[in-house]
Design an enzyme around this catalytic site. Structure first.
Site, PDB file in Angstrom:
ATOM      1  NE  ARG A   1     -10.725  -1.072   4.290  1.00 55.82           N
ATOM      2  CZ  ARG A   1     -11.317  -1.089   5.486  1.00 55.82           C
ATOM      3  NH1 ARG A   1     -12.529  -1.607   5.609  1.00 55.82           N
ATOM      4  NH2 ARG A   1     -10.714  -0.598   6.540  1.00 55.82           N
TER       5      ARG A   1
ATOM      6  CE  LYS B   1      -6.631   9.506   7.503  1.00 56.24           C
ATOM      7  NZ  LYS B   1      -7.158   8.403   8.310  1.00 56.24           N
TER       8      LYS B   1
ATOM      9  CG  ASP C   1      -5.772   8.393   4.172  1.00 62.92           C
ATOM     10  OD1 ASP C   1      -6.649   8.899   3.439  1.00 62.92           O
ATOM     11  OD2 ASP C   1      -6.004   7.513   5.014  1.00 62.92           O
TER      12      ASP C   1
ATOM     13  CE  LYS D   1      -3.140   2.641   3.009  1.00 58.34           C
ATOM     14  NZ  LYS D   1      -3.779   2.693   4.350  1.00 58.34           N
TER      15      LYS D   1
END
Length: 526
Positions: free
Chosen positions: A346, A272, A265, A260
């Protein structure tokens, strides 16, 4: 300690500690076995034999202890004499801590590492973590002298001769891999975006004589990589799938490491908060570890087909961002309803493992990722979490972790009870669980496995390294040592063979297929 050259020598030679500061490090019973004749040239004229013996007598590790030998130029430090069954006998985490805190300052320094041969690999990788490469401090740019740390091993116990040149080269390659991974993870996204990560991959490929395969931007969409494309399409720097392939003559099986590589992110539209977003430059830790390990493994003569698959994207916010409720078609052919854009790792890994299965024909697929915050709750800050369809490989991961210092602990593998968390009314599955209190780290891994199929006959291993990828504000390079140890039997190097828990079965069970026997050489724990 940033930007320090690290070298391993059979003998560091003699020097006055005032000109070359020195740290002697090991478990107290091992330190007591070091003859004065071996350290005299490194300590005199500043330290006498009587002072050396007196210093050893003062050490009372609980769990560690240290004693200065001469001003701030020489010191001795003791590791824990015993560790629990879930720790590494090398006490690797304490090796890193003591190297950071007890090594005297200086331009050219020396560490004498006292340990058994079986702990040399873990100890070397632990020392590498104490010397990160990345820094943008202005003072570092002005510093002209090159700083070095020379490491000499003094081995005790069985097989206690000096380290051979090939073993020293193995330690050099492994520690360079650890430091490479840590440097990438430490580097912020304005410096380490998907473009620059691809450059890192190309550099490693050039070093090894391997040209990477790169699928990027709109080509991802065209070829059906809806997971990687959907996560990274809003970013300024487009997403990519990159593959480095090592295919030696005589290979008997195919192994794929899938990493990954989320270079940052934000969480996407499921954004977030201000306290949870800082540190998300580390979300590429899995891909960074696989790059460092691949480089070292190939340099050490990896005998089987090995593919490193990098799933690179920046989970950003913009007009093209994936929305909750969007449905993506992934490379596996399965559709995913997005109910949380912050569950993006994922999605990219699902494409990666599917590619490894369908296009690379892998017998063994291992994915490594900073996947879930819940991992740090499930197995803690020091132990990665392993989820696998193979009990043998679960045990092997735990044993490898103890041997190399990258600790691992199992998660529950039970897809028949957990995969229903992803039920969708309009797609094959959702990408985030319905109940966050139901083993979320296990569920996240199962999402990835579902894209190669729970009935896939190969070995699938998922390693969640979210917490151990960093210690405080510094990356650890976690995962490099683990991969090298876990697959050490595929190398010709004796040291990697020593730390690997996997081996071959001389007489395959009756009824084994050719595919079974190919895989069995690495599957069976010793």
């Amino acid at each position: 300690m940033a930007n320090v050259g690290l070298q391993f020598l059979a003998s560091a030679g003699d020097a006055d500690p005032q000109s070359r500061p020195l740290l002697l490090l090991g478990q107290l019973p091992h330190l007591l076995r070091v003859p004065w004749s071996h350290v005299r040239g490194k300590l005199q004229p500043r330290v006498t034999e009587e002072l050396w013996q007196a210093a050893l007598g003062t050490l009372n590790p609980n769990p560690t202890d240290s004693c200065p030998l001469y001003l701030n130029c020489a010191a001795v430090a003791a590791l824990p004499s015993r560790v629990s069954r879930h720790n590494s006998p090398s006490a690797a985490h304490f090796v890193t801590r003591l190297a950071r805190t007890c090594l005297p300052p200086g331009t050219h320094r020396c560490i004498v590492m006292v340990c058994e041969r079986a702990d040399a690999f873990a100890s070397a990788c632990a020392l590498a973590r104490a010397f990160p490469l990345f820094t943008l401090r202005s003072g570092a740019a002005r510093r002209t002298e090159k700083r070095t740390v020379t490491v000499e091993f003094f081995l005790v116990g069985q097989d206690n001769g000096p380290l051979e040149v090939p073993t020293l080269q193995c330690l050099t390659n492994a520690t360079e891999g650890v430091r490479l991974a840590a440097r990438i993870v430490d580097t912020p996204c304005n410096e380490m975006n998907t473009d620059t990560f691809l450059e890192e991959i190309k550099k490693v490929g050039k070093d090894l004589g391997i040209a990477p395969t790169i699928i990027r931007d709109e080509e991802l969409k065209t070829r059906g990589f809806g997971g990687i494309y959907g996560v990274g399409k809003a970013a300024l720097h487009p997403p990519a799938l990159a593959i480095l392939s090592h295919t030696p003559d005589g290979a008997t099986q195919t192994i794929a490491w899938v990493g990954k590589g989320i270079v940052y992110d934000t969480g996407g539209l499921s954004i977030k908060g201000k306290t949870t977003m800082p540190g998300m430059k580390r979300d590429c830790g899995g891909a960074a570890a696989i790059l460092g390990a691949f480089r070292a493994a190939v340099k050490q003569g990896f005998k089987d087909n090995l593919h490193a698959v990098f799933c690179l994207a920046e989970n950003s916010v913009g007009p093209n961002s994936t929305r909750p409720d969007d449905i993506h078609l992934l490379y596996s052919g399965k559709t995913v309803e997005i109910n949380n854009t912050d569950a993006e790792g994922r999605l990219v890994l699902a494409d990666g493992v599917s590619y490894a299965c369908k296009d690379l024909g892998a017998d063994i697929i291992l994915d490594m990722a900073t996947l879930t915050g819940a991992q740090g709750i499930a197995t803690g800050k020091y132990h990665a979490a392993v989820l696998t369809n193979s009990a043998e490989w679960e045990a092997a991961c735990v044993k490898s972790g103890r041997k190399c210092g990258d600790l691992v602990h199992p998660l529950v593998y039970c897809p028949e009870l957990h995969f229903s968390e992803f039920t969708s009314a309009v797609a094959d599955m959702k990408n985030s669980v319905a109940d966050r209190d139901n083993s979320p780290s296990s569920c996240a891994g199962l999402f990835i496995a579902s894209h190669i199929g729970f009935d896939w006959p190969g070995v699938w291993v998922h390693l969640d390294i979210a917490a151990p990828v960093h210690a405080g504000e510094r990356a650890t390079g976690f995962g490099v040592a683990l991969l090298l140890a876990l697959f050490g039997r595929a190398s010709e190097d004796p040291l990697l063979n020593l730390v690997s828990p996997l081996g071959c079965e001389e007489d395959p069970p009756e009824g084994d297929t050719e595919r079974d026997s190919k895989r069995r050489r690495l599957v069976n724990p010793l």
